[in-house]
Structure formats: C-alpha cells, structure tokens
Write a protein that holds these residues in place. Structure first.
Motif, PDB file in Angstrom:
ATOM      1  N   ILE A  22      47.555  50.729  49.740  1.00 58.40           N
ATOM      2  CA  ILE A  22      46.873  49.485  50.099  1.00 58.40           C
ATOM      3  C   ILE A  22      45.466  49.877  50.505  1.00 58.40           C
ATOM      4  O   ILE A  22      45.272  50.746  51.360  1.00 58.40           O
ATOM      5  CB  ILE A  22      47.595  48.729  51.226  1.00 58.40           C
ATOM      6  N   LEU A  23      44.478  49.227  49.855  1.00 61.73           N
ATOM      7  CA  LEU A  23      43.072  49.533  50.096  1.00 61.73           C
ATOM      8  C   LEU A  23      42.364  48.321  50.688  1.00 61.73           C
ATOM      9  O   LEU A  23      42.688  47.176  50.346  1.00 61.73           O
ATOM     10  CB  LEU A  23      42.378  49.908  48.784  1.00 61.73           C
ATOM     11  N   ASP A  24      41.377  48.578  51.548  1.00 61.88           N
ATOM     12  CA  ASP A  24      40.550  47.493  52.058  1.00 61.88           C
ATOM     13  C   ASP A  24      39.455  47.189  51.032  1.00 61.88           C
ATOM     14  O   ASP A  24      39.351  47.877  50.014  1.00 61.88           O
ATOM     15  CB  ASP A  24      39.998  47.838  53.442  1.00 61.88           C
ATOM     16  N   PRO A  25      38.630  46.154  51.261  1.00 60.60           N
ATOM     17  CA  PRO A  25      37.597  45.793  50.277  1.00 60.60           C
ATOM     18  C   PRO A  25      36.575  46.899  49.996  1.00 60.60           C
ATOM     19  O   PRO A  25      35.918  46.886  48.961  1.00 60.60           O
ATOM     20  CB  PRO A  25      36.920  44.571  50.905  1.00 60.60           C
ATOM     21  N   LEU A  26      36.451  47.878  50.901  1.00 61.05           N
ATOM     22  CA  LEU A  26      35.516  48.975  50.681  1.00 61.05           C
ATOM     23  C   LEU A  26      36.152  50.154  49.954  1.00 61.05           C
ATOM     24  O   LEU A  26      35.513  51.176  49.728  1.00 61.05           O
ATOM     25  CB  LEU A  26      34.935  49.449  52.020  1.00 61.05           C
ATOM     26  N   PHE A  31      47.049  52.504  53.595  1.00 59.56           N
ATOM     27  CA  PHE A  31      48.472  52.821  53.499  1.00 59.56           C
ATOM     28  C   PHE A  31      48.676  53.637  52.237  1.00 59.56           C
ATOM     29  O   PHE A  31      48.086  53.339  51.198  1.00 59.56           O
ATOM     30  CB  PHE A  31      49.302  51.528  53.421  1.00 59.56           C
ATOM     31  N   HIS A  32      49.520  54.665  52.318  1.00 57.76           N
ATOM     32  CA  HIS A  32      49.867  55.456  51.146  1.00 57.76           C
ATOM     33  C   HIS A  32      51.304  55.925  51.284  1.00 57.76           C
ATOM     34  O   HIS A  32      51.735  56.342  52.357  1.00 57.76           O
ATOM     35  CB  HIS A  32      48.950  56.677  50.999  1.00 57.76           C
ATOM     36  N   TYR A  56      42.979  42.502  50.547  1.00 58.61           N
ATOM     37  CA  TYR A  56      43.331  43.894  50.275  1.00 58.61           C
ATOM     38  C   TYR A  56      43.663  44.039  48.798  1.00 58.61           C
ATOM     39  O   TYR A  56      43.810  43.052  48.075  1.00 58.61           O
ATOM     40  CB  TYR A  56      44.556  44.324  51.099  1.00 58.61           C
ATOM     41  N   ILE A  57      43.813  45.280  48.369  1.00 61.06           N
ATOM     42  CA  ILE A  57      44.270  45.579  47.012  1.00 61.06           C
ATOM     43  C   ILE A  57      45.454  46.521  47.132  1.00 61.06           C
ATOM     44  O   ILE A  57      45.396  47.499  47.891  1.00 61.06           O
ATOM     45  CB  ILE A  57      43.156  46.223  46.166  1.00 61.06           C
ATOM     46  N   LEU A  71      45.636  41.207  47.336  1.00 59.38           N
ATOM     47  CA  LEU A  71      46.503  40.671  48.387  1.00 59.38           C
ATOM     48  C   LEU A  71      45.640  39.968  49.428  1.00 59.38           C
ATOM     49  O   LEU A  71      44.516  40.390  49.701  1.00 59.38           O
ATOM     50  CB  LEU A  71      47.246  41.794  49.102  1.00 59.38           C
ATOM     51  N   ILE A  72      46.174  38.916  50.026  1.00 56.45           N
ATOM     52  CA  ILE A  72      45.503  38.227  51.115  1.00 56.45           C
ATOM     53  C   ILE A  72      46.473  38.162  52.285  1.00 56.45           C
ATOM     54  O   ILE A  72      47.575  37.624  52.163  1.00 56.45           O
ATOM     55  CB  ILE A  72      45.076  36.796  50.704  1.00 56.45           C
TER      56      ILE A  72
END
Length: 75
Positions: A22-26, A31-32, A56-57, A71-72
């Motif tokens: 899970i990645l933030d907008p930057l 999360f991994h 998120y992505i 993801l939101i």
C-alpha cells in the motif's frame, strides 16, 4: 472506499509469491507483505486501521506482472 480492512480478491493462474504493498500519493510504501497465492480465486484482508483518511494505491506484484488499484480510506 474502505475503513479498517482492505479486501483483495483476485484470480491466480499459478501458485506463486505475491508482493502486496500500500503506497501513499507520494509513492512511499506504508505496508508491505509477501503472500502465497494459490491457483484460482484468492481472498486476502489487510488491516489498515492505523492509516489516516486519504487516497492510496494497492500494488500487487509477481516476478512478471504488476497490478495497481486506487483506494480511498474513509473514517
């Protein structure tokens, strides 16, 4: 939208290790995890209780493929 859990469902043609992030907008990885996908439909849950409300992505990668979904998180 999601709150405390992200539910992932996907079909795998082979038993294989999957990197789930899970990645933030930057693009920072928040999360991994590595999970073993079985042949057929797979259902996984990720606890996201500690993430603040934001976009998120989720990225799922094998050695050959990469898939992304937006993801939101809503509280």
């Amino acid at each position: 939208p999601f709150s405390n859990l992200v539910h992932l469902e996907f079909n795998s043609a082979a038993e294989q290790m999957i990197d789930v992030e899970i990645l933030d907008p930057l693009g920072r990885i928040l999360f991994h995890d590595k999970k073993l996908a079985t042949v057929g439909i797979n259902h996984w849950q990720i606890d996201t209780e500690k993430l603040p409300s934001a976009n998120y992505i989720v990225r799922m990668r094998t050695g050959k493929e990469s898939h992304h979904k937006k993801l939101i998180r809503l509280d």
